[in-house]
Design a protein around this motif. Structure first.
Motif, PDB file in Angstrom:
ATOM      1  N   VAL A 208       0.829  -1.203   0.000  1.00 34.45           N
ATOM      2  CA  VAL A 208       0.000   0.000   0.000  1.00 34.45           C
ATOM      3  C   VAL A 208       0.864   1.253   0.000  1.00 34.45           C
ATOM      4  N   TRP A 209       1.825   1.328   0.925  1.00 30.69           N
ATOM      5  CA  TRP A 209       2.626   2.556   0.972  1.00 30.69           C
ATOM      6  C   TRP A 209       3.549   2.677  -0.229  1.00 30.69           C
ATOM      7  N   GLN A 210       3.996   1.542  -0.778  1.00 32.94           N
ATOM      8  CA  GLN A 210       4.779   1.605  -2.018  1.00 32.94           C
ATOM      9  C   GLN A 210       3.936   2.207  -3.143  1.00 32.94           C
ATOM     10  N   SER A 211       2.680   1.781  -3.225  1.00 36.78           N
ATOM     11  CA  SER A 211       1.789   2.302  -4.267  1.00 36.78           C
ATOM     12  C   SER A 211       1.531   3.786  -4.064  1.00 36.78           C
ATOM     13  N   LEU A 212       1.377   4.197  -2.808  1.00 38.97           N
ATOM     14  CA  LEU A 212       1.189   5.615  -2.528  1.00 38.97           C
ATOM     15  C   LEU A 212       2.425   6.418  -2.919  1.00 38.97           C
ATOM     16  N   LEU A 213       3.590   5.854  -2.664  1.00 41.16           N
ATOM     17  CA  LEU A 213       4.833   6.537  -3.035  1.00 41.16           C
ATOM     18  C   LEU A 213       4.949   6.652  -4.556  1.00 41.16           C
ATOM     19  N   ALA A 214       4.578   5.583  -5.268  1.00 35.93           N
ATOM     20  CA  ALA A 214       4.589   5.635  -6.733  1.00 35.93           C
ATOM     21  C   ALA A 214       3.579   6.655  -7.241  1.00 35.93           C
ATOM     22  N   GLY A 215       2.415   6.738  -6.554  1.00 32.75           N
ATOM     23  CA  GLY A 215       1.429   7.744  -6.928  1.00 32.75           C
ATOM     24  C   GLY A 215       1.952   9.155  -6.739  1.00 32.75           C
ATOM     25  N   ALA A 216       2.717   9.357  -5.669  1.00 31.84           N
ATOM     26  CA  ALA A 216       3.320  10.668  -5.442  1.00 31.84           C
ATOM     27  C   ALA A 216       4.316  10.994  -6.545  1.00 31.84           C
ATOM     28  N   ALA A 217       5.108  10.000  -6.952  1.00 33.25           N
ATOM     29  CA  ALA A 217       6.055  10.216  -8.047  1.00 33.25           C
ATOM     30  C   ALA A 217       5.324  10.573  -9.331  1.00 33.25           C
ATOM     31  N   LEU A 218       4.188   9.928  -9.561  1.00 32.30           N
ATOM     32  CA  LEU A 218       3.374  10.242 -10.739  1.00 32.30           C
ATOM     33  C   LEU A 218       2.896  11.686 -10.693  1.00 32.30           C
ATOM     34  N   VAL A 219       2.386  12.093  -9.530  1.00 30.16           N
ATOM     35  CA  VAL A 219       1.869  13.459  -9.400  1.00 30.16           C
ATOM     36  C   VAL A 219       2.977  14.486  -9.628  1.00 30.16           C
ATOM     37  N   VAL A 220       4.149  14.218  -9.079  1.00 28.19           N
ATOM     38  CA  VAL A 220       5.258  15.160  -9.244  1.00 28.19           C
ATOM     39  C   VAL A 220       5.687  15.240 -10.706  1.00 28.19           C
ATOM     40  N   SER A 221       5.853  14.075 -11.349  1.00 29.45           N
ATOM     41  CA  SER A 221       6.342  14.077 -12.731  1.00 29.45           C
ATOM     42  C   SER A 221       5.311  14.625 -13.704  1.00 29.45           C
ATOM     43  N   ALA A 222       4.021  14.486 -13.376  1.00 32.14           N
ATOM     44  CA  ALA A 222       2.983  15.051 -14.235  1.00 32.14           C
ATOM     45  C   ALA A 222       2.661  16.486 -13.870  1.00 32.14           C
ATOM     46  N   GLY A 223       2.828  16.839 -12.591  1.00 33.15           N
ATOM     47  CA  GLY A 223       2.316  18.108 -12.118  1.00 33.15           C
ATOM     48  C   GLY A 223       3.273  19.271 -12.099  1.00 33.15           C
ATOM     49  N   TRP A 224       4.582  19.002 -12.219  1.00 36.95           N
ATOM     50  CA  TRP A 224       5.527  20.121 -12.103  1.00 36.95           C
ATOM     51  C   TRP A 224       5.309  21.153 -13.200  1.00 36.95           C
ATOM     52  N   TRP A 225       5.021  20.686 -14.415  1.00 38.09           N
ATOM     53  CA  TRP A 225       4.816  21.624 -15.518  1.00 38.09           C
ATOM     54  C   TRP A 225       3.499  22.375 -15.335  1.00 38.09           C
ATOM     55  N   LEU A 226       2.453  21.665 -14.898  1.00 34.09           N
ATOM     56  CA  LEU A 226       1.177  22.317 -14.648  1.00 34.09           C
ATOM     57  C   LEU A 226       1.311  23.392 -13.583  1.00 34.09           C
ATOM     58  N   ALA A 228       4.062  25.046 -12.857  1.00 36.93           N
ATOM     59  CA  ALA A 228       4.825  26.157 -13.438  1.00 36.93           C
ATOM     60  C   ALA A 228       3.919  27.055 -14.277  1.00 36.93           C
ATOM     61  N   VAL A 229       3.028  26.444 -15.068  1.00 40.12           N
ATOM     62  CA  VAL A 229       2.108  27.230 -15.887  1.00 40.12           C
ATOM     63  C   VAL A 229       1.172  28.036 -15.000  1.00 40.12           C
ATOM     64  N   ALA A 230       0.710  27.405 -13.915  1.00 43.22           N
ATOM     65  CA  ALA A 230      -0.211  28.102 -13.014  1.00 43.22           C
ATOM     66  C   ALA A 230       0.453  29.284 -12.332  1.00 43.22           C
ATOM     67  N   LEU A 231       1.747  29.186 -12.072  1.00 40.93           N
ATOM     68  CA  LEU A 231       2.454  30.247 -11.364  1.00 40.93           C
ATOM     69  C   LEU A 231       2.832  31.417 -12.267  1.00 40.93           C
ATOM     70  N   VAL A 232       2.878  31.176 -13.570  1.00 42.85           N
ATOM     71  CA  VAL A 232       3.216  32.250 -14.509  1.00 42.85           C
ATOM     72  C   VAL A 232       1.941  33.031 -14.838  1.00 42.85           C
ATOM     73  N   PRO A 233       1.923  34.334 -14.671  1.00 43.88           N
ATOM     74  CA  PRO A 233       0.731  35.127 -15.012  1.00 43.88           C
ATOM     75  C   PRO A 233       0.335  34.909 -16.471  1.00 43.88           C
ATOM     76  N   ALA A 234      -0.957  34.877 -16.711  1.00 37.31           N
ATOM     77  CA  ALA A 234      -1.457  34.618 -18.066  1.00 37.31           C
ATOM     78  C   ALA A 234      -0.898  35.609 -19.075  1.00 37.31           C
ATOM     79  N   SER A 235      -0.651  36.830 -18.636  1.00 37.38           N
ATOM     80  CA  SER A 235      -0.129  37.859 -19.545  1.00 37.38           C
ATOM     81  C   SER A 235       1.323  37.604 -19.932  1.00 37.38           C
ATOM     82  N   GLU A 236       2.004  36.721 -19.192  1.00 32.45           N
ATOM     83  CA  GLU A 236       3.422  36.463 -19.442  1.00 32.45           C
ATOM     84  C   GLU A 236       3.669  35.153 -20.182  1.00 32.45           C
TER      85      GLU A 236
END
Length: 624
Positions: A208-226, A228-236
């Motif tokens: 269970v905790w291994q799967s949760l850790l893999a899920g966290a890795a998934l979120v990080v690898s998929a979410g870092w770009w999202l 970054a986009v969210a943090l950049v103002p739309a005008s920029e």
């Protein structure tokens, strides 16, 4: 010593497989030109601007992004930055991804079975017609498939000993695959997670905790770009193409998510595919792309599960069958039943699962000496290949008969002959001859446009019309709506037929005099021109080498820019010309914006039209 010799032979065989795959995927690669000009223009933009590279902008000035997350563009952009802009520089990374995917399929099967099983699986993967098509093309599917195949291999490695490291790597690969083609990457996730939770040889709570850790890795690898986009103002940053609210989450969950499943539309073109059903993967549009060994893979999956039914919970063979079987079944069902936009080339995502199941299933039957069932699979595959080949009745009509005779003969011989090796060779050749012929035909043909198809044109099958095509529809950029299947344009399969310089699904070639006009004094302006629709803009941008604004994004239905923003750009002398291709604007009945139509109407009312190279041109620096 005999083991060393066998191992050396298997390595040479693998090298031959990968070399042959490389030749098939690289041979004549430049014939497709810009392939999908929509993505080629974004690659060109990324090679000129690191900001455009990061966001996946369609132009170097960053007006709007492509309607996907940008990871699939990055390898192509880096290749162009190294070798210069050319068809080869864009497409070679895709072909190399294909070789990598074949290697990963081989490695996955080879961990549990003999080298010949891995080689069979690799050959099936390499010769799947839609795989040949997409690994010679610049759509996002190449990177998606490679990363998902890596994830499948990692899950198998993790399951063997309950490895946290391998499971985390699997999650990371799936997460990064999200950045290639968004939610489609997650179709393998339920099966992979369930297989590990049920079969890993460690305590339950550790799983269970291994799967949760893999899920966290998934979120990080998929979410870092999202993030970054969210943090950049739309005008920029560029507008997020394919969304109605300049939102990546809307793009992922709407236009490229729920809308693909339920047929509801989120600023796209509505439900253009109303033929969803259980037989979609076998019909005229998709059958010749992917289904050659699909029935065999399903039968072998069931057989493998039966023969391993009494194995321990942690049995790695059964777990591997579940890994690839869950991939095939879940993704196959979604593709079959989805009510929204579906193109046959999507089925390349099934190729690794089919290939792995064929290799593993054949090995299980061989080890169990299940010659009768093997004969049935061979006969069924040969019969189905015959039917698929018959859909192209005028294309090598002798091949279907040869495949049927050889396949049925090999199946019959399996029941009585003692020279089993020779019979098996004939059976394998018979089963692979059809897809191999389609694969070679695909590699020998140029493919352009948004909806490429593998192999020769087809007809018949489950009541579907032959060949498909495009029908005229007023109100669409370029005047075209996809009806069914892929059309064919001169010089490339799957392109747009008729009408105008370009259109919704393909980019044409601008006249030389228009290209010269766009290049003249181009450096003075942020955008040398603007036009409705991304493919129209891509054609002018690739020809002129300078940014061209795609008003309304891919479909002409995105509110980017608004009329007020466009008027401000014109007042600030940031846009030189407006090109009249696609002046009708986008289609609003599906929920999209009418800003493109408003901009086109304002330009017509405010500026004088001239004709250059058959295209209507408005000089935005001179009002009428």
């Amino acid at each position: 010593m005999p083991g060393v010799v066998i191992q050396a032979k298997s390595r040479w065989a693998l090298a031959g497989l990968l070399l042959g795959t490389g030749v098939l995927y690289l041979w004549g690669l430049g014939a497709s030109g810009w392939a999908n000009s929509f993505y080629s223009a974004a690659v060109q933009a990324g090679s000129q601007s690191w900001k455009a590279f990061f966001f996946g902008a369609s132009d170097a000035a960053g007006a709007i992004t492509v309607d996907k997350t940008p990871a699939s563009l990055w390898p192509m952009v880096l290749s162009v930055r190294l070798f210069g802009l050319s068809s080869w520089a864009i497409l070679v990374p895709q072909a190399l991804m294909g070789v990598g995917a074949v290697a990963m399929v081989y490695a996955s099967v080879r961990r549990l079975f003999s080298a010949w099983a891995g080689l069979l699986a690799g050959a099936v993967m390499a010769l799947t017609p839609v795989a040949v098509l997409m690994f010679r093309f610049n759509n996002p599917d190449a990177l998606l498939v490679l990363l998902l195949t890596v994830a499948g291999y990692c899950v198998i490695r993790a399951q063997e000993r309950g490895s946290t490291r391998w499971l985390v790597l699997a999650g990371s690969a799936i997460g990064f695959a999200f950045l290639a083609k968004m939610l489609q990457a997650f179709l393998v996730l339920p099966g992979f997670a369930l297989v590990y939770l049920v079969t890993a040889p460690v305590a339950f709570w550790r799983r269970v905790w291994q799967s949760l850790l893999a899920g966290a890795a998934l979120v990080v690898s998929a979410g870092w770009w999202l993030l970054a986009v969210a943090l950049v103002p739309a005008s920029e940053r560029p507008y997020i193409g394919g969304s109605q609210s300049n939102s990546v989450l809307e793009l992922a969950l709407g236009y490229n998510g729920i809308g693909r499943l339920n047929g509801g539309d989120y600023g796209g073109l509505g439900n253009l595919n109303q033929q969803a059903g259980w037989l979609r993967l076998f019909d005229t549009e998709a059958g010749g792309q992917i289904s050659w060994l699909l029935p065999a893979a399903l039968v072998l999956l069931v057989a493998g599960m039966w023969f391993t039914r009494r194995a321990p919970r942690t049995d790695p063979v059964r777990a591997a069958l579940w890994v690839w079987g869950s991939w095939l079944i879940v993704t196959g069902l979604v593709f079959s039943l989805m009510q929204g936009i579906f193109h046959a080339y999507y089925t390349v995502a099934l190729a690794p699962a089919i290939a792995a199941l064929v290799g593993m299933g054949a090995a299980v039957l061989w080890e169990r000496r299940a010659h009768r069932l093997t004969a049935l699979v061979v006969a069924g595959t040969a019969g189905w290949s015959y039917l698929l080949l018959a859909r192209s009745a005028d294309w090598n009509p002798w091949l279907g008969v040869a495949v049927l005779v050889a396949g049925l003969g090999a199946a019959l011989a399996m029941l009585f002959s003692r020279r089993l090796l020779a019979v098996v060779v004939v059976a394998v050749v018979a089963c692979l001859a059809g897809p191999a012929a389609y694969a070679v035909d695909t590699a020998a043909s140029a493919h352009t446009g948004a909806i490429p198809t593998a192999g020769p044109s087809t007809g018949g099958g489950f009541g579907r019309p032959a060949g498909g095509g495009f029908q005229r529809q007023n109100g669409l950029p370029g005047g075209f709506q996809r009806r069914d299947g892929g059309g064919q344009a001169p010089g490339g399969r799957g392109g747009m037929r008729g009408g105008g310089m370009g259109g919704l699904l393909n980019a044409g070639t601008p006249a030389a005099e228009l290209t010269a006009l766009l290049k003249n004094d181009a450096a003075t302006y942020t955008w040398t021109a603007a036009t409705v629709g991304s493919n129209n803009a891509a054609a002018y941008q690739l020809a002129g080498g300078r940014p061209v604004m795609a008003v309304g994004g891919f479909n002409g239905t995105d509110p980017a820019p608004t009329l007020e923003q466009f008027q401000r750009y014109v007042a600030e002398h940031k846009i030189h010309y407006f090109l009249g291709t696609g002046m009708g604007g986008g289609r609003q009945s599906a929920g999209g914006s009418d800003e493109a139509a408003r901009i086109a109407a304002w330009v017509q009312e405010t500026f004088t039209a001239t004709t250059v190279g058959g295209t209507t041109v408005f000089d935005l620096t001179t009002q009428s």
